[in-house]
Design a protein around this motif. Structure first.
Motif, PDB file in Angstrom:
ATOM      1  N   ILE A  89       0.864  -1.176   0.000  1.00 32.90           N
ATOM      2  CA  ILE A  89       0.000   0.000   0.000  1.00 32.90           C
ATOM      3  C   ILE A  89       0.903   1.231   0.000  1.00 32.90           C
ATOM      4  CG2 ILE A  89      -1.636   1.376   1.352  1.00 32.90           C
ATOM      5  CD1 ILE A  89      -2.982  -0.941   0.042  1.00 32.90           C
ATOM      6  N   ALA A  90       0.625   2.171  -0.888  1.00 36.41           N
ATOM      7  CA  ALA A  90       1.445   3.376  -1.008  1.00 36.41           C
ATOM      8  C   ALA A  90       0.566   4.616  -0.972  1.00 36.41           C
ATOM      9  CB  ALA A  90       2.255   3.351  -2.303  1.00 36.41           C
ATOM     10  N   GLY A  91       1.129   5.708  -0.437  1.00 36.01           N
ATOM     11  CA  GLY A  91       0.468   7.002  -0.422  1.00 36.01           C
ATOM     12  C   GLY A  91       1.258   7.999  -1.239  1.00 36.01           C
ATOM     13  N   GLU A  92       0.921   9.266  -1.086  1.00 34.70           N
ATOM     14  CA  GLU A  92       1.582  10.287  -1.895  1.00 34.70           C
ATOM     15  C   GLU A  92       3.072  10.415  -1.583  1.00 34.70           C
ATOM     16  OE1 GLU A  92       0.509  14.189   0.897  1.00 34.70           O
ATOM     17  OE2 GLU A  92      -0.308  13.995  -1.140  1.00 34.70           O
ATOM     18  N   LYS A  93       3.488   9.980  -0.373  1.00 36.17           N
ATOM     19  CA  LYS A  93       4.901  10.045   0.002  1.00 36.17           C
ATOM     20  C   LYS A  93       5.644   8.748  -0.268  1.00 36.17           C
ATOM     21  CE  LYS A  93       4.261  13.606   3.528  1.00 36.17           C
ATOM     22  NZ  LYS A  93       4.482  13.999   4.951  1.00 36.17           N
ATOM     23  N   GLY A  94       5.002   7.812  -0.964  1.00 37.26           N
ATOM     24  CA  GLY A  94       5.661   6.571  -1.318  1.00 37.26           C
ATOM     25  C   GLY A  94       5.151   5.372  -0.545  1.00 37.26           C
ATOM     26  N   LEU A  95       5.954   4.313  -0.515  1.00 36.95           N
ATOM     27  CA  LEU A  95       5.555   3.057   0.105  1.00 36.95           C
ATOM     28  C   LEU A  95       5.220   3.253   1.579  1.00 36.95           C
ATOM     29  CD1 LEU A  95       5.249  -0.029  -0.163  1.00 36.95           C
ATOM     30  CD2 LEU A  95       7.683  -0.222   0.387  1.00 36.95           C
ATOM     31  N   ALA A  96       4.033   2.762   1.979  1.00 36.34           N
ATOM     32  CA  ALA A  96       3.590   2.909   3.365  1.00 36.34           C
ATOM     33  C   ALA A  96       3.618   1.580   4.105  1.00 36.34           C
ATOM     34  CB  ALA A  96       2.186   3.503   3.400  1.00 36.34           C
TER      35      ALA A  96
END
Length: 260
Positions: A89-96
């Protein structure tokens, strides 16, 4: 948004998953860890619908994510009985969040034993509320909890071993994805020792599913968190989950960063 509605709202197209995390499912500046793990499992199952039952999960909480997130999964190895799947799962800042799941069908075996004794416990109806609705992290409003043994967070307790009844408020949250989401709900076992607020952050979480189809009555799961060590800014803990009838359904371990 209820858990089952949030899971159902995720879009899956050509191997790519996307959804948006409501603020009510946040834990500080990131998505609640149990939900992050559940989303990874959902991505794996949508990517490969014919997987056998989940047997084990290894989850790394790498970075924060909230709002719009994306996900994808890939098969690492598919054997005769066990399939390993990696899901991110990734968000706007990269891999979460990165998870590795082991799915396996049942096999004939000479063993059929549970070696961990079930604890002594009272029914949830006979226990006090653990986290009142006006307290606790944002995501906690989605769960009911009752304290069986141990202490509440931030009370300066000496207790490091806690037993808590927890269930989803969403009556439709009954599958394996929902169980993974709720199994991370108990606060770290050292948190009741805190005398004042300080940040904490789960780093890794390993879960073994020890029955093929975990089920319980009335939605209640009995969860134990037991700290083994706390030093140098980190804590190691065991985590066990029983169903309402005292059947052990998952075992786990977690590494937690402690900023105090």
């Amino acid at each position: 948004m209820e858990f089952s509605d949030l899971i159902a709202s995720g879009a899956f197209d050509d191997g790519q998953y996307s959804t948006s995390i409501p603020t009510g499912w946040m834990q500080g500046r990131t998505t609640y860890g149990g939900l992050s793990a559940a989303l990874c499992l959902d991505v794996a199952k949508r990517s490969f619908p014919d997987l056998p039952p989940l047997r084990s999960a290894m989850i790394s909480f790498i970075g924060p994510a909230g709002g719009d997130v994306t996900g994808q999964a890939r098969i690492l190895r598919q054997g005769k009985s066990v399939t390993f799947v990696e899901a991110d799962i990734a968000g706007e800042k990269g891999l979460a969040t990165r998870s590795q799941f082991a799915f396996g069908g049942a096999r004939a075996s000479m063993f059929d034993h549970t070696f961990s004794p079930k604890p002594d416990y009272k029914a949830p109806e006979d226990c006090e509320v653990y986290i009142p609705e006006e307290f606790g992290p944002t995501f906690a409003v989605h769960f009911e909890s009752r304290l069986v043994r141990g202490a509440r967070p931030g009370t300066g307790s000496t207790e490091h071993d806690h037993l808590i009844w927890i269930r989803h408020k969403d009556p439709k949250a009954t599958d394996m994805t929902a169980l993974l989401a709720i199994a991370d709900m108990p606060p770290p076992a050292v948190l009741p020792m805190f005398k004042e607020f300080a940040p904490i952050s789960s780093m890794t979480w390993m879960v073994n599913v020890v029955v093929e189809k975990p089920q319980t009555r009335d939605g209640w799961w009995l969860m134990q968190t037991r700290a083994e060590t706390a030093r140098d800014g980190y804590s190691s803990q065991d985590m066990l989950v029983w169903n309402r009838d005292g059947e052990l359904v998952t075992t786990g371990r977690q590494s937690v960063a402690v900023f105090i």
